[in-house]
Design a protein around this motif. Sequence first.
Motif, short mmCIF file in Angstrom:
data_model
loop_
_atom_site.label_atom_id
_atom_site.label_comp_id
_atom_site.label_asym_id
_atom_site.label_seq_id
_atom_site.Cartn_x
_atom_site.Cartn_y
_atom_site.Cartn_z
N GLY A 51 0.81 -1.21 0.00
CA GLY A 51 0.00 0.00 0.00
C GLY A 51 0.84 1.26 0.00
O GLY A 51 2.03 1.24 0.34
N ARG A 52 0.22 2.37 -0.38
CA ARG A 52 0.91 3.65 -0.38
C ARG A 52 1.22 4.07 1.05
O ARG A 52 0.55 3.65 2.00
CB ARG A 52 0.06 4.73 -1.06
N ALA A 53 2.24 4.91 1.20
CA ALA A 53 2.64 5.34 2.54
C ALA A 53 3.09 6.79 2.51
O ALA A 53 3.56 7.29 1.49
CB ALA A 53 3.78 4.45 3.06
N LYS A 54 2.94 7.48 3.65
CA LYS A 54 3.37 8.87 3.81
C LYS A 54 4.63 8.91 4.67
O LYS A 54 4.88 8.00 5.47
CB LYS A 54 2.26 9.69 4.45
N PRO A 55 5.43 9.96 4.52
CA PRO A 55 6.70 10.04 5.27
C PRO A 55 6.52 9.93 6.78
O PRO A 55 7.41 9.43 7.47
CB PRO A 55 7.25 11.40 4.88
N ASP A 56 5.36 10.41 7.31
CA ASP A 56 5.19 10.37 8.76
C ASP A 56 4.45 9.14 9.26
O ASP A 56 4.12 9.03 10.44
CB ASP A 56 4.47 11.64 9.25
N ASP A 57 4.18 8.17 8.36
CA ASP A 57 3.55 6.91 8.77
C ASP A 57 4.50 6.12 9.66
O ASP A 57 5.72 6.11 9.44
CB ASP A 57 3.16 6.06 7.56
N ARG A 58 3.94 5.45 10.66
CA ARG A 58 4.74 4.61 11.56
C ARG A 58 4.83 3.19 11.01
O ARG A 58 3.81 2.62 10.59
CB ARG A 58 4.13 4.58 12.96
N LEU A 59 6.02 2.64 11.01
CA LEU A 59 6.23 1.27 10.53
C LEU A 59 6.13 0.27 11.66
O LEU A 59 6.36 0.61 12.83
CB LEU A 59 7.61 1.16 9.87
N GLN A 60 5.79 -0.96 11.31
CA GLN A 60 5.71 -2.03 12.29
C GLN A 60 6.67 -3.15 11.89
O GLN A 60 6.87 -3.41 10.71
CB GLN A 60 4.28 -2.58 12.39
N ALA A 61 7.23 -3.80 12.90
CA ALA A 61 8.15 -4.91 12.64
C ALA A 61 7.46 -5.97 11.79
O ALA A 61 6.30 -6.32 12.03
CB ALA A 61 8.62 -5.51 13.96
N GLY A 62 8.18 -6.46 10.76
CA GLY A 62 7.63 -7.50 9.90
C GLY A 62 7.03 -6.97 8.61
O GLY A 62 6.83 -7.73 7.65
N GLN A 63 6.73 -5.67 8.55
CA GLN A 63 6.19 -5.10 7.31
C GLN A 63 7.27 -5.11 6.22
O GLN A 63 8.45 -5.02 6.51
CB GLN A 63 5.70 -3.67 7.54
N VAL A 64 6.81 -5.21 4.96
CA VAL A 64 7.74 -5.23 3.84
C VAL A 64 7.70 -3.86 3.15
O VAL A 64 6.63 -3.38 2.76
CB VAL A 64 7.40 -6.34 2.83
N LEU A 65 8.85 -3.26 3.02
CA LEU A 65 8.98 -1.93 2.45
C LEU A 65 9.57 -2.02 1.05
O LEU A 65 10.63 -2.60 0.85
CB LEU A 65 9.89 -1.09 3.35
N ARG A 66 8.84 -1.48 0.06
CA ARG A 66 9.33 -1.47 -1.33
C ARG A 66 9.96 -0.11 -1.60
O ARG A 66 9.34 0.94 -1.41
CB ARG A 66 8.19 -1.69 -2.31
N VAL A 67 11.22 -0.12 -2.07
CA VAL A 67 11.96 1.11 -2.36
C VAL A 67 12.33 1.11 -3.83
O VAL A 67 12.94 0.15 -4.32
CB VAL A 67 13.23 1.21 -1.49
N PRO A 68 11.98 2.18 -4.58
CA PRO A 68 12.29 2.21 -6.01
C PRO A 68 13.78 2.38 -6.27
O PRO A 68 14.56 2.67 -5.35
CB PRO A 68 11.51 3.45 -6.49
N PRO A 69 14.22 2.21 -7.52
CA PRO A 69 15.64 2.34 -7.85
C PRO A 69 16.14 3.77 -7.66
O PRO A 69 15.38 4.74 -7.71
CB PRO A 69 15.70 1.95 -9.33
N GLY A 70 17.46 3.90 -7.48
CA GLY A 70 18.11 5.20 -7.46
C GLY A 70 17.87 5.99 -6.19
O GLY A 70 17.58 5.45 -5.13
N GLY A 71 17.99 7.31 -6.33
CA GLY A 71 17.73 8.21 -5.22
C GLY A 71 18.95 8.61 -4.42
O GLY A 71 18.87 9.44 -3.53
N GLU A 72 20.12 8.01 -4.74
CA GLU A 72 21.31 8.32 -3.96
C GLU A 72 21.79 9.74 -4.24
O GLU A 72 21.92 10.15 -5.39
CB GLU A 72 22.47 7.35 -4.28
N ALA A 73 22.00 10.48 -3.18
CA ALA A 73 22.54 11.84 -3.31
C ALA A 73 24.05 11.78 -3.15
O ALA A 73 24.60 10.84 -2.56
CB ALA A 73 21.93 12.74 -2.23
N LYS A 74 24.73 12.79 -3.69
CA LYS A 74 26.17 12.85 -3.51
C LYS A 74 26.48 13.15 -2.06
O LYS A 74 25.94 14.09 -1.48
CB LYS A 74 26.77 13.94 -4.40
N HIS A 75 27.31 12.34 -1.48
CA HIS A 75 27.66 12.56 -0.07
C HIS A 75 29.10 12.13 0.17
O HIS A 75 29.68 11.39 -0.61
CB HIS A 75 26.72 11.77 0.85
N LYS A 76 29.61 12.61 1.24
CA LYS A 76 30.98 12.27 1.59
C LYS A 76 31.08 10.81 1.99
O LYS A 76 30.16 10.24 2.56
CB LYS A 76 31.45 13.15 2.76
#
Length: 384
Positions: A51-76
């Motif tokens: 299901g869709r999720a908002k940044p302030d949603d609380r996660l629960q142990a055992g839930q499966v999180l889908r993360v799309p490709p990319g998104g890495e920012a330049k960092h040290k």
Amino acid sequence: MKPSDKVRQFTVSDDDDGIRLDRWFKRNLPQIGFATVSKWARTGQIRVDGGRAKPDDRLQAGQVLRVPPGGEAKHKAPKKRRELTEDEIAEAQAMVIRETPSAIVLNKPPGLATQGGSKTTKHVDGLLDAFVRSEDDPRPRLVHRLDKDTSGVLLVARTPGSAASYSKRFSGRSARKVYWALVVGVPEVREGTIDAPLAKQPGTGGEKMHVDEENGATAKTRYRVVERAGTRAAWVELEPLTGRTHQLRVHMAAIGHPIVGDGKYGGQDAFLTGTISRKMHLHARRLIIGTPETKGAGGKLDVTAELPDHFAASMEALGFDLALSDAAPLRDEPPERTPAEKKQAARRHAKQFRKDRRGERRSRTISKATAKKKAKGKPKGKRK
């Protein structure tokens, strides 16, 4: 192809149970910025259990999180950990008095700083890499501190999640800390609470605190005289009900009984003659705190730390019986509530009050209706 070029799936661990979605990214995928997480959530690319999720949603142990490709920012590049010597590793291991899945409990020796500073290169924080088992393991984190010259129980969290859990307990004052101290002279009142607001002393660069009734922050310490050595000194058990800098040291000096060896707040009066060491005689003897492993079950971690050599020698020289304190602990009173807890309790009280009032109004309405009904059903009297 890099792993980040594919759709990724993560199972929320017990350590991340209850964390916000944006905080999960900051903890587990710090290379992905908040703006990217917000965009992915807004466009439905992040999914939690499908299901869709908002940044302030609380996660629960055992839930499966889908993360799309990319998104890495330049960092040290992450800072490389300093390699510890064999002696440093042995020193760190020698401090351990208890290990749990969420914590490492140390008995910090006097003279060792908890954290580094401009002129402090050797400290507990710098030795924590001794407890990292592999490169993938998170580095243990400090969740509270002891003064450099104060010895005793120091809890270190193994993971970011357990660090957050323990920090809440310390800041919420549900953790119970009991200290032992030798003080000069004997307090007239054998047991009580010192209520004296504290503030930074002007002109000391924040290195020293003092009692400030007008502008100081609330500071309370419960104390009990366990045993006395004539009028020369007393063994005192202390329990801080607030967590101000140098609180125990300032409070004891403020009532005219500085901690033995504390020249900073007691001056020359803080030192005893004879064989008694000139080192600080303040020791974090015991810590009782709830653990993440027993979330909701009321389980506690109860740890006791042995005295350092100089303190133990002074206790023996003064003829004190170490069994007396643990046999007669301080009264188990609930800690003072934080402002947030007081506000929450006030809201609950107001809600219950409104509910009771609604119940009263409803019962009055029913009573009036019943009375009308009864009056209507009564036979009318005959006219004379």
